[in-house]
Write an enzyme that holds these catalytic residues in place. Structure first.
Site, mmCIF file in Angstrom:
data_model
loop_
_atom_site.group_PDB
_atom_site.id
_atom_site.type_symbol
_atom_site.label_atom_id
_atom_site.label_comp_id
_atom_site.label_asym_id
_atom_site.label_seq_id
_atom_site.Cartn_x
_atom_site.Cartn_y
_atom_site.Cartn_z
ATOM 1 N N ASP A 283 0.840 -1.206 0.000
ATOM 2 C CA ASP A 283 0.000 0.000 0.000
ATOM 3 C C ASP A 283 0.864 1.241 0.000
ATOM 4 O O ASP A 283 1.262 1.733 1.034
ATOM 5 C CB ASP A 283 -0.903 -0.032 1.235
ATOM 6 C CG ASP A 283 -1.859 1.141 1.284
ATOM 7 O OD1 ASP A 283 -2.009 1.841 0.266
ATOM 8 O OD2 ASP A 283 -2.457 1.361 2.353
ATOM 9 N N GLU A 315 -2.206 10.529 -0.521
ATOM 10 C CA GLU A 315 -3.442 9.742 -0.553
ATOM 11 C C GLU A 315 -3.885 9.393 0.855
ATOM 12 O O GLU A 315 -5.047 9.513 1.218
ATOM 13 C CB GLU A 315 -3.236 8.458 -1.374
ATOM 14 C CG GLU A 315 -4.541 7.722 -1.690
ATOM 15 C CD GLU A 315 -4.940 6.650 -0.688
ATOM 16 O OE1 GLU A 315 -6.019 6.055 -0.860
ATOM 17 O OE2 GLU A 315 -4.214 6.419 0.288
ATOM 18 N N ASP A 344 -4.407 0.562 -6.306
ATOM 19 C CA ASP A 344 -4.020 0.824 -4.931
ATOM 20 C C ASP A 344 -4.068 -0.490 -4.164
ATOM 21 O O ASP A 344 -5.135 -0.912 -3.733
ATOM 22 C CB ASP A 344 -4.975 1.871 -4.343
ATOM 23 C CG ASP A 344 -4.544 2.323 -2.953
ATOM 24 O OD1 ASP A 344 -3.508 1.842 -2.466
ATOM 25 O OD2 ASP A 344 -5.255 3.168 -2.377
#
Ligand code: NAG
Ligand code: NAG
Ligand code: NAG
Ligand code: NAG
Ligand code: NAG
Ligand code: ZN
Length: 506
Positions: A283, A315, A344
């Site tokens: 991630d 993000e 993602d």
């Protein structure tokens, strides 16, 4: 992938910064330079994606994190800054195939804090208001009229005292600022529905003035206090608030092909930042390296449609980079984006093969026209590879949000974060039911050693397949829905925040 309920580190509205990305250098006569390249071919592009390169890229990102004691790639950190430099360098080393830009932006971030409330010396349960200044004040409470949305609601006797204000009608930030203008030393906002709310004042500054130390209490407690005070009692409140609010400076990396039809640009993206707890290699190191590898391999081919790769920062702090980029496109540039693909987390150790639910069939949240076709494309991709697939909600937890809010069809794939694998998913994908699809999600264990390279390879090749398809033609998508692009009424900021799982503004 952003945490669904904002806790701990909290988001901020990205603040404007100069030097936004310039319009692309098309019309500069570069066209001929790419004529000799073979047209992009899906099979060849997929084949050029190797596990070796994916592993090397993921290892590189981990090394950049582990070079520093924090061992992360948090927005604004050395590990993240080095990630940005690395990406820019890689993309610039492709013989001028891409125009590569850093897009700087800054953002206020409240790192952490503590808050406490006492009424006449007895602790009362309270909620934080993000961006409240620090302060330790003790003073009588004064009831503010109506909803405290107008300066005339704030009585003269508020000077030197603490304002007690109902939630409702206008932003929390306006109430705190107007209380400050009236000379209050603090503000308590009570809920207008049962329970306590954790909200945000919104990133300062506000035109009305500075915030005063502010927190929230429940409707029940608030109404009881109002009754006491209007009955003539003097009630003393003690607010003790300690917060750290810092401005972070960071960069998106944007790479756009120097040829291909700009009016039908394919955009795709992944986020470059991690949370503080770990290096963020699944991630979203996986998405970052996945799209980077495709960008590198694509440079051997000619495309019909322009392709823009967005490497988003911030993000994890609230989809800051992708939102900043979309918000700073001109109406024409926005209209030129034909579709957006987001990646993602694509190498989760206990993976599922999930596709954003563009057609709304699984989660009843449909993407803009064209999103269904993109979902169906990825469904076929997994089927033709002999794999099962499932859907993941189009719920605004990643960087596609700003795109779909602007009517741009979107899609992408995902291998799972904190959600627990079900027995059905175990049957479909293997792995272990009852365990998280990524047990290291937002943790120190999100490292290269814990990636699943079968999933990584399959999804990275899926990116290649999608790029080959849409860089060649968008004829499988319905016509552009231009009405929504900047012309339709924008989403209210409150609804936008709810979609993101962020704290309410009012
Ligand atoms: C990372 O880069 C930003 C933007 O250039 C800069 O403001 C920040 O100080 C850098 N971080 C560190 C730890 O040097
Ligand atoms: C905020 O976090 C930093 C470390 O990230 C820590 O040093 C500091 O004590 C914390 N402050 C509060 C008020 O918790
Ligand atoms: C706030 O003030 C009170 C006394 O009014 C004191 O007991 C408390 O320790 C103070 N808090 C901080 C963080 O200094
Ligand atoms: C799907 O959502 C729409 C509104 O967006 C709602 O009217 C409808 O009842 C929902 N359907 C299901 C099956 O939940
Ligand atoms: C797909 O899922 C079914 C169960 O729903 C399972 O029997 C089959 O083995 C799975 N296929 C693969 C390739 O894992
Ligand atoms: Zn992520």
């Amino acid at each position: 992938m952003k945490f669904s309920l904002a806790v701990g580190v909290l988001a901020a509205a990205a603040t404007a910064s100069a030097a936004a990305v310039e319009p692309r250098g098309y019309g500069h006569g570069h066209g001929d330079k790419w004529k000799h390249l073979p047209p992009v071919n899906s099979w060849k592009l997929q084949k050029s994606i190797s596990v070796r390169a994916l592993r090397k890229g993921a290892q590189k990102l981990q090394d950049l994190a582990f070079r520093y004691p924090e061992k992360n790639r948090l927005m604004g950190s050395n590990g993240h800054n080095d990630t940005v430099k690395f990406l820019k360098k890689e993309l610039e080393s492709l013989g001028g195939y891409y125009t590569v830009k850093l897009q700087p932006f800054s953002s206020l971030v409240q790192s952490n804090g503590s808050y406490a409330l006492a009424i006449d010396g007895t602790t009362m349960e309270s909620g934080a208001m993000e961006y409240s200044p620090s302060g330790n004040v003790s003073a009588p409470l004064v009831v503010v009229s109506n909803f405290g949305c107008d300066q005339s609601d704030y009585p003269a006797e508020l000077a030197g005292n603490i304002a007690l204000i109902s939630r409702g009608t206008c932003e929390f930030g306006l109430k705190s600022a107007l209380a400050g203008v009236a000379g209050a030393v603090g503000a308590i906002i009570y809920n207008n529905i049962p329970g306590i709310i954790q909200g945000t004042l919104g990133a300062p500054p506000r035109p009305e003035g500075d915030y005063v130390p502010t927190l929230s209490i429940s409707q029940e407690d608030g109404l009881a206090l109002v009754e006491q005070i209007t009955g003539g009692a003097t009630v003393t409140g003690s607010l003790d608030i300690a917060t750290t609010i810092e401005t972070f400076y960071t960069n998106n990396v944007i790479a756009t092909t120097n040829h291909g039809k700009v009016e039908t640009t394919l955009a795709l993206g992944a986020h470059t930042d991690s949370v503080a707890a770990g290096p963020g290699i699944n991630d979203d190191g996986s998405g970052t390296i996945g799209i980077l590898e495709v960008a590198k391999q694509l440079a051997k081919y000619k495309v019909k449609n322009a392709v823009t790769f967005g490497f988003w920062s911030g993000e994890e702090e609230g989809l800051l980079g992708s939102t900043y980029w979309v918000e700073h496109l001109s109406p024409t540039e926005l209209a030129n984006i034909r579709a957006y693909l987001n990646f993602d987390m694509i190498a989760s150790p206990n993976y599922i093969h999930a596709i954003y639910d563009g057609d709304g069939s699984a989660f009843n949240e449909t993407g803009p026209a064209g999103s269904a076709e993109i979902e169906h494309f990825f469904e076929k991709y997994f089927s033709s590879n002999g794999e099962n697939f499932t859907a993941t909600a189009f719920d605004g937890r990643s960087d596609y949000l700003a795109f779909i809010e602007n009517g741009i069809p979107a899609g992408g794939t995902f291998t799972g974060a904190e959600q627990i694998k079900t027995p059905e998913e175990e049957a479909m994908f293997g792995g272990t039911a009852g365990e998280a699809t990524d047990p290291n999600y937002h943790g120190a264990g999100d490292t290269v050693d814990n990636l699943n390279f079968d999933a990584f390879e399959l999804h990275a090749k899926g990116i290649a397949a999608a790029v080959a398809k849409y860089a060649t033609s968008f004829e499988s998508l319905p016509p552009k829905d231009l009405e929504k692009r900047g012309l339709a009424a924008p989403l209210g900021r409150s609804r936008m925040r709810r979609r993101k799982g962020l704290k309410p503004l009012q």
